[in-house]
Enzyme design. Structure first.
Site, PDB file in Angstrom:
ATOM      1  N   GLY A  21      -2.049  29.295  58.091  1.00  0.00           N
ATOM      2  CA  GLY A  21      -3.358  29.879  57.829  1.00  0.00           C
ATOM      3  C   GLY A  21      -3.283  31.318  57.388  1.00  0.00           C
ATOM      4  O   GLY A  21      -4.102  32.147  57.781  1.00  0.00           O
ATOM      5  N   ALA A  22      -2.320  31.631  56.528  1.00  0.00           N
ATOM      6  CA  ALA A  22      -2.058  33.028  56.183  1.00  0.00           C
ATOM      7  C   ALA A  22      -2.784  33.488  54.923  1.00  0.00           C
ATOM      8  O   ALA A  22      -2.485  34.559  54.406  1.00  0.00           O
ATOM      9  CB  ALA A  22      -0.547  33.240  56.005  1.00  0.00           C
ATOM     10  N   ASN A  23      -3.752  32.713  54.452  1.00  0.00           N
ATOM     11  CA  ASN A  23      -4.442  33.121  53.230  1.00  0.00           C
ATOM     12  C   ASN A  23      -5.641  34.033  53.501  1.00  0.00           C
ATOM     13  O   ASN A  23      -6.216  34.586  52.570  1.00  0.00           O
ATOM     14  CB  ASN A  23      -4.907  31.887  52.447  1.00  0.00           C
ATOM     15  CG  ASN A  23      -5.904  31.047  53.225  1.00  0.00           C
ATOM     16  OD1 ASN A  23      -5.570  30.503  54.267  1.00  0.00           O
ATOM     17  ND2 ASN A  23      -7.131  30.949  52.733  1.00  0.00           N
ATOM     18  N   GLY A  25      -7.918  36.540  56.853  1.00  0.00           N
ATOM     19  CA  GLY A  25      -8.046  37.002  58.226  1.00  0.00           C
ATOM     20  C   GLY A  25      -6.786  37.576  58.831  1.00  0.00           C
ATOM     21  O   GLY A  25      -5.959  38.193  58.161  1.00  0.00           O
ATOM     22  N   SER A 138      -7.616  32.104  72.053  1.00  0.00           N
ATOM     23  CA  SER A 138      -8.889  32.825  71.994  1.00  0.00           C
ATOM     24  C   SER A 138      -9.388  33.074  73.403  1.00  0.00           C
ATOM     25  O   SER A 138      -9.080  32.320  74.336  1.00  0.00           O
ATOM     26  CB  SER A 138      -9.923  31.993  71.226  1.00  0.00           C
ATOM     27  OG  SER A 138     -11.233  32.486  71.418  1.00  0.00           O
ATOM     28  N   TYR A 164     -14.279  23.689  70.652  1.00  0.00           N
ATOM     29  CA  TYR A 164     -13.429  24.828  70.280  1.00  0.00           C
ATOM     30  C   TYR A 164     -12.728  25.391  71.507  1.00  0.00           C
ATOM     31  O   TYR A 164     -11.509  25.650  71.479  1.00  0.00           O
ATOM     32  CB  TYR A 164     -14.276  25.905  69.609  1.00  0.00           C
ATOM     33  CG  TYR A 164     -13.506  27.149  69.228  1.00  0.00           C
ATOM     34  CD1 TYR A 164     -12.580  27.126  68.189  1.00  0.00           C
ATOM     35  CD2 TYR A 164     -13.693  28.355  69.909  1.00  0.00           C
ATOM     36  CE1 TYR A 164     -11.872  28.264  67.826  1.00  0.00           C
ATOM     37  CE2 TYR A 164     -12.996  29.494  69.565  1.00  0.00           C
ATOM     38  CZ  TYR A 164     -12.081  29.448  68.527  1.00  0.00           C
ATOM     39  OH  TYR A 164     -11.369  30.574  68.186  1.00  0.00           O
TER      40      TYR A 164
END
Length: 294
Positions: A21-23, A25, A138, A164
């Site tokens: 998910g490095a694209n 944030g 989280s 979540y």
């Protein structure tokens, strides 16, 4: 006491780091910092075009490879193609409170992506990992519980935030049982976790949060600051199963430090049971006999 910042990340020359998910944030910031410090960074992303666009703000040795954590066949393909050693795996990607949907394999999207996808990826890559596995959780884990009778929300009315929170609690239980297994196997690899506090990432732009978005945006720290706990968990001298988060009020913002977790996140029996269920659901097991040992 001296605080940790991106400038404290040591030289990463000669190391390979995979960031899911490095694209965007905190994943993009994490990848950018590590690449600037000399690491070869693999951006593991679902959308190759977005991944390539993210590299425009980065310098260093960067590769973009496709990984869809909501599809176990994609996870297996990524792991099979990545044949070289990996020093650090950063399980950063995640989805937050989407409308109810399922992964390609039929799992509730948040549990399937945030937990099961990373569970499978980690175990498939473990024989090639040399230093550390970092999993991003989280503060929402404190509201979570693991419902083994209905992990995939097939019996209950769907509640996106509860789902979540369950997935983020699963991230911490996974980290603790992974560390236990690594210790038993005599592996030098350690498992750590982090949470970004309240960071102004794309996750806060969910339609379900639109009524409180102005307040959240005002209180949130930047992506750059939100990435610091992940970087701390990746490179600082901390113990296995260490959990990093912001040091400020309610762990919402501030310099990273080791933080606590909920009693449910410390339940070894639940962690062990979740691991066994995750192996059954993904068809991926802990590769203890294949690990490098001390």
């Amino acid at each position: 006491m001296r605080t940790f910042s991106a400038s404290d990340v040591p030289s990463m020359t000669g190391r390979t780091v995979v960031v899911t998910g490095a694209n965007s944030g905190i994943g993009r910031v994490t990848a950018r910092v590590l690449a600037a410090k000399g690491a070869r960074v693999v951006l593991a992303v679902r959308d190759l075009d977005k991944g390539r666009a993210a590299t425009a703000s980065m310098t260093g040795h960067i590769e973009v490879r496709r990984l869809d954590l909501a599809d176990l066949s994609s996870v297996r393909a990524f792991a099979e193609d990545l044949t070289e050693p990996v020093d650090i795996l950063i399980n950063n990607a995640g989805v937050m409170i989407p409308p109810f949907s399922r992964t390609a394999d039929g799992f509730e999207l948040q549990f399937g992506t945030n937990h099961l996808g990373h569970f499978a990826l980690t175990n498939l890559l473990l024989p090639r990992i040399r230093e550390r596995v970092v999993t991003v959780s989280s503060n929402a884990h404190k509201r979570g519980s693991i419902d083994f009778d209905d992990l995939n929300w097939e019996r209950r009315p769907y509640r996106a935030m509860a789902a979540y929170a369950q997935s983020k609690l699963a991230n911490l239980l996974f980290t603790s049982d992974l560390q236990r297994r690594l210790d038993q196997a005599g592996s030098p690899v350690i498992a750590t976790a982090a949470h970004p506090g309240l960071a102004a990432t794309n996750l806060l732009r969910s339609d379900r949060l639109r009524l409180v978005q102005p307040a959240l945006t005002l209180l949130a720290q930047s992506d750059d600051d939100g990435a610091l706990p992940t970087l701390y968990a990746a490179v600082a001298e901390i113990p296995g199963n260490g959990y990093a988060g912001p040091s400020g009020f309610l762990e919402g913002r501030g310099a990273p430090k080791l933080v606590g977790r909920s009693p449910r996140a410390q339940d070894a029996e639940t962690a062990h049971r979740l691991w066994e269920v995750s192996e059954e659901l993904t068809g991926v097991a802990f590769p203890g006999h294949l690990l490098h040992t001390t």
